[in-house]
Design a protein around this motif. Structure first.
Motif, PDB file in Angstrom:
ATOM      1  N   VAL A   1       0.833  -1.192   0.000  1.00 42.58           N
ATOM      2  CA  VAL A   1       0.000   0.000   0.000  1.00 42.58           C
ATOM      3  C   VAL A   1       0.870   1.245   0.000  1.00 42.58           C
ATOM      4  O   VAL A   1       1.852   1.324   0.732  1.00 42.58           O
ATOM      5  CB  VAL A   1      -0.922   0.003   1.223  1.00 42.58           C
ATOM      6  CG1 VAL A   1      -1.698   1.308   1.304  1.00 42.58           C
ATOM      7  CG2 VAL A   1      -1.864  -1.188   1.178  1.00 42.58           C
ATOM      8  N   GLN A   2       0.497   2.191  -0.825  1.00 39.65           N
ATOM      9  CA  GLN A   2       1.215   3.447  -0.872  1.00 39.65           C
ATOM     10  C   GLN A   2       0.260   4.622  -0.907  1.00 39.65           C
ATOM     11  O   GLN A   2      -0.791   4.571  -1.550  1.00 39.65           O
ATOM     12  CB  GLN A   2       2.102   3.508  -2.123  1.00 39.65           C
ATOM     13  CG  GLN A   2       3.393   2.737  -2.035  1.00 39.65           C
ATOM     14  CD  GLN A   2       4.298   3.042  -3.218  1.00 39.65           C
ATOM     15  OE1 GLN A   2       3.853   3.012  -4.355  1.00 39.65           O
ATOM     16  NE2 GLN A   2       5.545   3.333  -2.945  1.00 39.65           N
ATOM     17  N   LEU A   3       0.668   5.691  -0.224  1.00 39.74           N
ATOM     18  CA  LEU A   3       0.018   6.984  -0.339  1.00 39.74           C
ATOM     19  C   LEU A   3       1.104   7.944  -0.785  1.00 39.74           C
ATOM     20  O   LEU A   3       2.115   8.081  -0.090  1.00 39.74           O
ATOM     21  CB  LEU A   3      -0.577   7.441   0.987  1.00 39.74           C
ATOM     22  CG  LEU A   3      -1.665   6.559   1.616  1.00 39.74           C
ATOM     23  CD1 LEU A   3      -2.070   7.131   2.971  1.00 39.74           C
ATOM     24  CD2 LEU A   3      -2.872   6.442   0.717  1.00 39.74           C
ATOM     25  N   VAL A   4       0.912   8.593  -1.904  1.00 38.58           N
ATOM     26  CA  VAL A   4       1.941   9.469  -2.453  1.00 38.58           C
ATOM     27  C   VAL A   4       1.378  10.867  -2.603  1.00 38.58           C
ATOM     28  O   VAL A   4       0.454  11.099  -3.391  1.00 38.58           O
ATOM     29  CB  VAL A   4       2.446   8.946  -3.808  1.00 38.58           C
ATOM     30  CG1 VAL A   4       3.518   9.891  -4.355  1.00 38.58           C
ATOM     31  CG2 VAL A   4       3.000   7.535  -3.667  1.00 38.58           C
ATOM     32  N   GLU A   5       1.972  11.789  -1.840  1.00 38.50           N
ATOM     33  CA  GLU A   5       1.541  13.181  -1.899  1.00 38.50           C
ATOM     34  C   GLU A   5       2.283  13.937  -3.001  1.00 38.50           C
ATOM     35  O   GLU A   5       3.430  13.613  -3.322  1.00 38.50           O
ATOM     36  CB  GLU A   5       1.805  13.904  -0.570  1.00 38.50           C
ATOM     37  CG  GLU A   5       1.157  13.278   0.639  1.00 38.50           C
ATOM     38  CD  GLU A   5       2.076  12.329   1.383  1.00 38.50           C
ATOM     39  OE1 GLU A   5       1.860  12.108   2.588  1.00 38.50           O
ATOM     40  OE2 GLU A   5       3.015  11.813   0.760  1.00 38.50           O
ATOM     41  N   SER A   6       1.637  14.951  -3.528  1.00 36.42           N
ATOM     42  CA  SER A   6       2.261  15.850  -4.497  1.00 36.42           C
ATOM     43  C   SER A   6       1.576  17.207  -4.408  1.00 36.42           C
ATOM     44  O   SER A   6       0.504  17.326  -3.803  1.00 36.42           O
ATOM     45  CB  SER A   6       2.165  15.294  -5.918  1.00 36.42           C
ATOM     46  OG  SER A   6       0.811  15.164  -6.307  1.00 36.42           O
ATOM     47  N   GLY A   7       2.222  18.206  -5.009  1.00 36.84           N
ATOM     48  CA  GLY A   7       1.604  19.528  -5.067  1.00 36.84           C
ATOM     49  C   GLY A   7       2.167  20.543  -4.104  1.00 36.84           C
ATOM     50  O   GLY A   7       1.763  21.709  -4.127  1.00 36.84           O
ATOM     51  N   GLY A   8       3.097  20.118  -3.248  1.00 38.18           N
ATOM     52  CA  GLY A   8       3.697  21.068  -2.336  1.00 38.18           C
ATOM     53  C   GLY A   8       4.620  22.025  -3.072  1.00 38.18           C
ATOM     54  O   GLY A   8       4.906  21.865  -4.261  1.00 38.18           O
ATOM     55  N   GLY A   9       5.086  23.035  -2.353  1.00 36.09           N
ATOM     56  CA  GLY A   9       6.003  23.993  -2.958  1.00 36.09           C
ATOM     57  C   GLY A   9       6.098  25.261  -2.152  1.00 36.09           C
ATOM     58  O   GLY A   9       5.681  25.313  -0.993  1.00 36.09           O
ATOM     59  N   LEU A  10       6.663  26.285  -2.788  1.00 38.52           N
ATOM     60  CA  LEU A  10       6.859  27.588  -2.160  1.00 38.52           C
ATOM     61  C   LEU A  10       5.815  28.553  -2.724  1.00 38.52           C
ATOM     62  O   LEU A  10       5.650  28.657  -3.949  1.00 38.52           O
ATOM     63  CB  LEU A  10       8.263  28.101  -2.464  1.00 38.52           C
ATOM     64  CG  LEU A  10       8.594  29.526  -2.021  1.00 38.52           C
ATOM     65  CD1 LEU A  10       8.526  29.638  -0.502  1.00 38.52           C
ATOM     66  CD2 LEU A  10       9.975  29.921  -2.543  1.00 38.52           C
ATOM     67  N   VAL A  11       5.145  29.254  -1.835  1.00 36.62           N
ATOM     68  CA  VAL A  11       4.110  30.195  -2.262  1.00 36.62           C
ATOM     69  C   VAL A  11       4.143  31.404  -1.331  1.00 36.62           C
ATOM     70  O   VAL A  11       4.543  31.288  -0.163  1.00 36.62           O
ATOM     71  CB  VAL A  11       2.720  29.518  -2.242  1.00 36.62           C
ATOM     72  CG1 VAL A  11       2.324  29.109  -0.836  1.00 36.62           C
ATOM     73  CG2 VAL A  11       1.652  30.392  -2.881  1.00 36.62           C
ATOM     74  N   GLN A  12       3.740  32.539  -1.839  1.00 34.21           N
ATOM     75  CA  GLN A  12       3.677  33.736  -1.006  1.00 34.21           C
ATOM     76  C   GLN A  12       2.418  33.727  -0.153  1.00 34.21           C
ATOM     77  O   GLN A  12       1.407  33.102  -0.511  1.00 34.21           O
ATOM     78  CB  GLN A  12       3.695  34.988  -1.878  1.00 34.21           C
ATOM     79  CG  GLN A  12       5.042  35.272  -2.536  1.00 34.21           C
ATOM     80  CD  GLN A  12       5.065  36.627  -3.217  1.00 34.21           C
ATOM     81  OE1 GLN A  12       4.045  37.112  -3.693  1.00 34.21           O
ATOM     82  NE2 GLN A  12       6.240  37.238  -3.254  1.00 34.21           N
ATOM     83  N   ALA A  13       2.487  34.411   0.947  1.00 32.44           N
ATOM     84  CA  ALA A  13       1.319  34.541   1.814  1.00 32.44           C
ATOM     85  C   ALA A  13       0.136  35.073   1.016  1.00 32.44           C
ATOM     86  O   ALA A  13       0.294  35.977   0.196  1.00 32.44           O
ATOM     87  CB  ALA A  13       1.633  35.463   2.981  1.00 32.44           C
ATOM     88  N   GLY A  14      -1.025  34.487   1.260  1.00 33.96           N
ATOM     89  CA  GLY A  14      -2.221  34.854   0.521  1.00 33.96           C
ATOM     90  C   GLY A  14      -2.464  34.007  -0.706  1.00 33.96           C
ATOM     91  O   GLY A  14      -3.545  34.069  -1.307  1.00 33.96           O
ATOM     92  N   GLY A  15      -1.460  33.222  -1.084  1.00 30.64           N
ATOM     93  CA  GLY A  15      -1.585  32.386  -2.259  1.00 30.64           C
ATOM     94  C   GLY A  15      -2.285  31.070  -1.983  1.00 30.64           C
ATOM     95  O   GLY A  15      -2.805  30.825  -0.891  1.00 30.64           O
ATOM     96  N   SER A  16      -2.278  30.206  -3.003  1.00 27.61           N
ATOM     97  CA  SER A  16      -2.979  28.927  -2.924  1.00 27.61           C
ATOM     98  C   SER A  16      -2.100  27.790  -3.422  1.00 27.61           C
ATOM     99  O   SER A  16      -1.221  27.987  -4.264  1.00 27.61           O
ATOM    100  CB  SER A  16      -4.256  28.970  -3.781  1.00 27.61           C
ATOM    101  OG  SER A  16      -5.152  29.954  -3.326  1.00 27.61           O
ATOM    102  N   LEU A  17      -2.377  26.618  -2.911  1.00 30.48           N
ATOM    103  CA  LEU A  17      -1.776  25.376  -3.384  1.00 30.48           C
ATOM    104  C   LEU A  17      -2.824  24.284  -3.302  1.00 30.48           C
ATOM    105  O   LEU A  17      -3.721  24.337  -2.446  1.00 30.48           O
ATOM    106  CB  LEU A  17      -0.563  24.969  -2.535  1.00 30.48           C
ATOM    107  CG  LEU A  17       0.762  25.688  -2.735  1.00 30.48           C
ATOM    108  CD1 LEU A  17       1.761  25.220  -1.697  1.00 30.48           C
ATOM    109  CD2 LEU A  17       1.308  25.480  -4.136  1.00 30.48           C
TER     110      LEU A  17
END
Length: 124
Positions: free
Chosen positions: A2-18
């Motif tokens: 079984v695996q759970l693989v996260e993605s989509g993280g990163g660097l963003v400025q305050a007020g932004g979205s991910l």
């Protein structure tokens, strides 16, 4: 395995979205509650959000309520965490988790499966 693989993280400025994604190999994914936790440097792991197997019920930590939205697509075996209006204090490693018994167990960290985590950094 079984695996759970996260993605989509990163660097963003305050007020932004991910948008974080969690791809699950657990079968059947539709019978697992899933959720997100985070751990900031020097701090313990904390609950962020959870969703029931059907998606009908969602739960949020007070610190993210109104800014984050958890969802899932059982046909794609994938869960999501949409994060809006990000703040520097949201900076952490975000972990996906799944539990085959209940969202109650998951919300207190008693999860069957954990992902490896994805870094989210919010600059001020």
């Amino acid at each position: 395995q079984v695996q759970l693989v996260e993605s989509g993280g990163g660097l963003v400025q305050a007020g932004g979205s991910l948008r974080l994604s969690c791809a699950a190999s657990v079968r059947p994914f539709s019978q697992y509650a899933m959720g997100w936790f985070r751990q900031a440097p020097g701090k313990g792991r904390e609950f962020v959000a959870a969703i029931s197997w059907s998606g009908a019920n969602t739960y949020y930590a007070d610190s993210v309520k109104g800014r984050f939205t958890i969802s899932r697509d059982n046909a794609k075996n994938t869960g999501y965490l949409q994060m809006n209006k990000l703040k520097p204090e949201d900076t952490a490693v975000y972990y996906c988790a799944a539990d085959g018994r209940s969202t109650s167990r998951l919300r207190i960290g008693e999860c069957d499966y954990w992902g490896q985590g994805t870094q989210v950094t919010v600059s001020s």
